[in-house]
Design a protein around this motif. Structure first.
Motif, PDB file in Angstrom:
ATOM      1  N   PHE A   1     -12.419 -11.892 -13.201  1.00  0.00           N
ATOM      2  CA  PHE A   1     -11.211 -11.942 -12.382  1.00  0.00           C
ATOM      3  C   PHE A   1     -10.630 -10.545 -12.165  1.00  0.00           C
ATOM      4  O   PHE A   1     -10.555  -9.743 -13.092  1.00  0.00           O
ATOM      5  CB  PHE A   1     -10.162 -12.823 -13.061  1.00  0.00           C
ATOM      6  CG  PHE A   1     -10.604 -14.240 -13.272  1.00  0.00           C
ATOM      7  CD1 PHE A   1     -10.739 -15.114 -12.197  1.00  0.00           C
ATOM      8  CD2 PHE A   1     -10.898 -14.716 -14.552  1.00  0.00           C
ATOM      9  CE1 PHE A   1     -11.150 -16.425 -12.384  1.00  0.00           C
ATOM     10  CE2 PHE A   1     -11.313 -16.027 -14.750  1.00  0.00           C
ATOM     11  CZ  PHE A   1     -11.438 -16.886 -13.662  1.00  0.00           C
ATOM     12  N   VAL A   2     -10.211 -10.330 -10.934  1.00  0.00           N
ATOM     13  CA  VAL A   2      -9.622  -9.045 -10.566  1.00  0.00           C
ATOM     14  C   VAL A   2      -8.205  -9.316 -10.059  1.00  0.00           C
ATOM     15  O   VAL A   2      -7.931 -10.371  -9.477  1.00  0.00           O
ATOM     16  CB  VAL A   2     -10.519  -8.368  -9.495  1.00  0.00           C
ATOM     17  CG1 VAL A   2      -9.797  -7.250  -8.798  1.00  0.00           C
ATOM     18  CG2 VAL A   2     -11.807  -7.865 -10.131  1.00  0.00           C
ATOM     19  N   ASP A   3      -7.319  -8.362 -10.268  1.00  0.00           N
ATOM     20  CA  ASP A   3      -5.912  -8.533  -9.880  1.00  0.00           C
ATOM     21  C   ASP A   3      -5.766  -8.609  -8.356  1.00  0.00           C
ATOM     22  O   ASP A   3      -6.664  -8.200  -7.614  1.00  0.00           O
ATOM     23  CB  ASP A   3      -5.079  -7.369 -10.429  1.00  0.00           C
ATOM     24  CG  ASP A   3      -3.627  -7.770 -10.699  1.00  0.00           C
ATOM     25  OD1 ASP A   3      -3.296  -8.963 -10.579  1.00  0.00           O
ATOM     26  OD2 ASP A   3      -2.828  -6.865 -11.031  1.00  0.00           O
ATOM     27  N   ILE A   4      -4.632  -9.138  -7.920  1.00  0.00           N
ATOM     28  CA  ILE A   4      -4.361  -9.255  -6.484  1.00  0.00           C
ATOM     29  C   ILE A   4      -3.434  -8.135  -6.013  1.00  0.00           C
ATOM     30  O   ILE A   4      -2.825  -7.440  -6.819  1.00  0.00           O
ATOM     31  CB  ILE A   4      -3.697 -10.612  -6.139  1.00  0.00           C
ATOM     32  CG1 ILE A   4      -2.479 -10.858  -7.045  1.00  0.00           C
ATOM     33  CG2 ILE A   4      -4.702 -11.744  -6.217  1.00  0.00           C
ATOM     34  CD1 ILE A   4      -1.596 -12.011  -6.605  1.00  0.00           C
ATOM     35  N   ARG A   5      -3.356  -8.024  -4.685  1.00  0.00           N
ATOM     36  CA  ARG A   5      -2.360  -7.136  -4.068  1.00  0.00           C
ATOM     37  C   ARG A   5      -1.066  -7.927  -3.947  1.00  0.00           C
ATOM     38  O   ARG A   5      -1.095  -9.065  -3.504  1.00  0.00           O
ATOM     39  CB  ARG A   5      -2.801  -6.764  -2.644  1.00  0.00           C
ATOM     40  CG  ARG A   5      -4.034  -5.944  -2.559  1.00  0.00           C
ATOM     41  CD  ARG A   5      -4.588  -5.933  -1.150  1.00  0.00           C
ATOM     42  NE  ARG A   5      -3.580  -5.789  -0.101  1.00  0.00           N
ATOM     43  CZ  ARG A   5      -3.767  -5.108   1.026  1.00  0.00           C
ATOM     44  NH1 ARG A   5      -4.920  -4.498   1.242  1.00  0.00           N
ATOM     45  NH2 ARG A   5      -2.841  -5.049   1.945  1.00  0.00           N
ATOM     46  N   PRO A   6       0.063  -7.324  -4.305  1.00  0.00           N
ATOM     47  CA  PRO A   6       1.310  -8.098  -4.233  1.00  0.00           C
ATOM     48  C   PRO A   6       1.753  -8.400  -2.798  1.00  0.00           C
ATOM     49  O   PRO A   6       2.507  -9.340  -2.583  1.00  0.00           O
ATOM     50  CB  PRO A   6       2.322  -7.207  -4.949  1.00  0.00           C
ATOM     51  CG  PRO A   6       1.746  -5.835  -4.873  1.00  0.00           C
ATOM     52  CD  PRO A   6       0.262  -5.985  -4.845  1.00  0.00           C
ATOM     53  N   ASP A   7       1.262  -7.644  -1.822  1.00  0.00           N
ATOM     54  CA  ASP A   7       1.748  -7.884  -0.450  1.00  0.00           C
ATOM     55  C   ASP A   7       1.092  -9.106   0.197  1.00  0.00           C
ATOM     56  O   ASP A   7       1.760  -9.947   0.787  1.00  0.00           O
ATOM     57  CB  ASP A   7       1.585  -6.626   0.437  1.00  0.00           C
ATOM     58  CG  ASP A   7       0.148  -6.123   0.534  1.00  0.00           C
ATOM     59  OD1 ASP A   7      -0.710  -6.592  -0.248  1.00  0.00           O
ATOM     60  OD2 ASP A   7      -0.117  -5.262   1.391  1.00  0.00           O
TER      61      ASP A   7
ATOM     62  N   VAL B   1       3.442 -10.882   4.234  1.00  0.00           N
ATOM     63  CA  VAL B   1       3.067  -9.645   4.928  1.00  0.00           C
ATOM     64  C   VAL B   1       1.739  -9.898   5.654  1.00  0.00           C
ATOM     65  O   VAL B   1       0.787 -10.379   5.050  1.00  0.00           O
ATOM     66  CB  VAL B   1       2.905  -8.494   3.912  1.00  0.00           C
ATOM     67  CG1 VAL B   1       2.342  -7.247   4.588  1.00  0.00           C
ATOM     68  CG2 VAL B   1       4.240  -8.187   3.238  1.00  0.00           C
ATOM     69  N   VAL B   2       1.712  -9.592   6.940  1.00  0.00           N
ATOM     70  CA  VAL B   2       0.466  -9.718   7.712  1.00  0.00           C
ATOM     71  C   VAL B   2       0.023  -8.305   8.094  1.00  0.00           C
ATOM     72  O   VAL B   2       0.614  -7.690   8.974  1.00  0.00           O
ATOM     73  CB  VAL B   2       0.680 -10.569   8.990  1.00  0.00           C
ATOM     74  CG1 VAL B   2      -0.649 -10.773   9.724  1.00  0.00           C
ATOM     75  CG2 VAL B   2       1.316 -11.922   8.638  1.00  0.00           C
ATOM     76  N   PRO B   3      -0.994  -7.776   7.404  1.00  0.00           N
ATOM     77  CA  PRO B   3      -1.416  -6.394   7.692  1.00  0.00           C
ATOM     78  C   PRO B   3      -1.919  -6.247   9.125  1.00  0.00           C
ATOM     79  O   PRO B   3      -2.362  -7.213   9.741  1.00  0.00           O
ATOM     80  CB  PRO B   3      -2.563  -6.156   6.704  1.00  0.00           C
ATOM     81  CG  PRO B   3      -2.439  -7.210   5.664  1.00  0.00           C
ATOM     82  CD  PRO B   3      -1.814  -8.383   6.346  1.00  0.00           C
TER      83      PRO B   3
END
Ligand SMILES: *Cc1c(COP(=O)(O)O)cnc(C)c1O
Length: 376
Positions: A97-103, A280-282
């Motif tokens: 498991f890898v961490d997520i981006r908070p946005d 958030v929509v990049p």
């Protein structure tokens, strides 16, 4: 009570389902299954789309096609639905498991490379809320390390990343047509195959390990047991329900996006005051209004808001207890690096009711109650 989800229904599904029954072909791969597959192939431009009994099963097929086995490692976010991991854990592979981006709540593409070992075989990523992961970076890592990429695009039909449909960029893409998704057949899904070299193997897997698909196309004169397989094809009655919605895909998509934009505009003042956060929509990502969520200050505030909304007849829900801290996650996987955002952000996220039939005045009422909670 405003429900959190209502299964999508346009009113015309019964006509097509009746037709499926009258066709005297209610098992798999009848008229409507073929229509659904062709529709998805045309809409996404992918090489092949196979309708399946669920997204979970499409993910399982992808794990088999990636040839994942005991001892292999797969990189994925911990913030996801269990099916993303079940698919390969069933084959004996381990979850990293890898961490997520908070946005975006998507896997942090900058952490993936550090999690790679000599056992890593694949990356299973999730386009949370139909908002694309940073695919250019992820595909580049995969190419350099010879890893397979599977997109859990359960929530991401009709979404794009830099113009490319989500589900078609990795080696395999998986859609869900569960009743909670934008388009539904009750239970169902689809496997998208980018490289045609996997089509034959996938068809055999889906048809109990036989070359029955070839037989029906007249390419062989009898069908035989060719490899291991299972039964991943849905009934044509269910496909008839789904096809009706594909016929009105733009209308369904627009209705959801209208509600999504409405929520966003109405709640923007709260974000500007700094009391909540909004999705958030990049740049480069086009989404499908699958989900509208807000982020509260913390878990305690979220619990109070859920109760307040319930008292006002609104069902709002949260989801995904991070997989790495769940009993099976501890057994089948490990977390790479630091859990900076996965747990923290998952405890702040709250989903507001979102479905095709949600009315404009209902969304206005819901947003109004959220504002009332924050004293606005
Ligand atoms: C809904 C969902 C699934 C499972 O879909 P089914 O069709 O119910 O198997 C898998 N992954 C994600 C991210 C989902 O949202």
């Amino acid at each position: 009570m405003i429900r959190f989800n209502v299964p999508p229904f346009t009113g015309r599904e019964m006509e097509n389902m009746k037709k499926a029954v009258e066709n005297m072909h209610i098992c798999g791969d009848g008229e409507f299954t073929k229509k659904c597959s062709s529709y998805l192939e045309e809409a996404t431009g992918t090489s092949k789309c196979l309708l399946t009994t669920s997204c979970t099963h499409a993910l399982e097929m992808a794990a088999l096609l990636c040839n994942l086995k005991e001892g292999d490692e797969v990189i994925l976010p911990s913030y996801t639905f269990v099916s993303t991991a079940d698919a390969f854990v069933l084959r004996g592979a381990k979850a990293v498991f890898v961490d997520i981006r908070p946005d975006t709540m998507n896997i942090d593409e900058n952490l993936i490379e550090g999690a790679i070992t000599e056992k890593t075989k694949a990356i299973f990523l999730v386009h949370y809320a139909g908002i694309g992961c940073e695919m250019d970076v992820i595909m580049d890592i995969a190419r350099r390390h010879h890893l397979m990429v599977v997109e859990d695009a359960a929530q991401a039909i009709m979404c794009t990343y830099k113009g490319k449909p989500l589900g078609t960029i990795g080696d395999f893409g998986c859609y869900s047509f569960h009743e909670t998704k934008n388009f539904s057949m009750g239970e169902g899904g689809a496997l998208l195959i980018r490289d045609p070299k996997y089509i034959e193997e996938a068809e055999i897997l889906r048809e109990k390990g036989t070359d029955r698909s070839k037989y029906f196309r007249g390419q062989v004169d009898k069908y035989r047991w060719m490899n291991f397989g299972s039964s991943y094809l849905p009934s044509d009655m269910n496909a008839a329900y789904l096809y009706t919605q594909f016929e009105q895909a733009d209308e369904i998509n627009k209705a959801r996006l209208d509600r999504w934009n409405q929520y966003y505009e109405l709640l923007l003042p709260l974000k500007e005051r700094g009391v909540i956060e909004l999705p958030v929509v990049p740049k480069g990502c086009v989404h499908n209004g699958h989900m509208f969520y807000i982020k509260t200050k913390n878990l305690e505030e979220r619990t109070r808001l859920v109760d307040f909304l319930k008292e006002n007849g609104i069902m709002a829900v949260f989801h995904y207890v991070p997989l790495h801290s769940a009993p099976a996650g501890l057994k089948f996987g490990r977390f790479y690096g630091e859990d900076k955002y996965t747990t923290r952000e998952s405890e702040r996220l709250l989903r507001l009711p979102m479905f095709y039939q949600l009315k404009e005045e209902e969304a206005a009422y819901i947003a109004g109650k959220v504002k009332e909670f924050y004293g606005a």
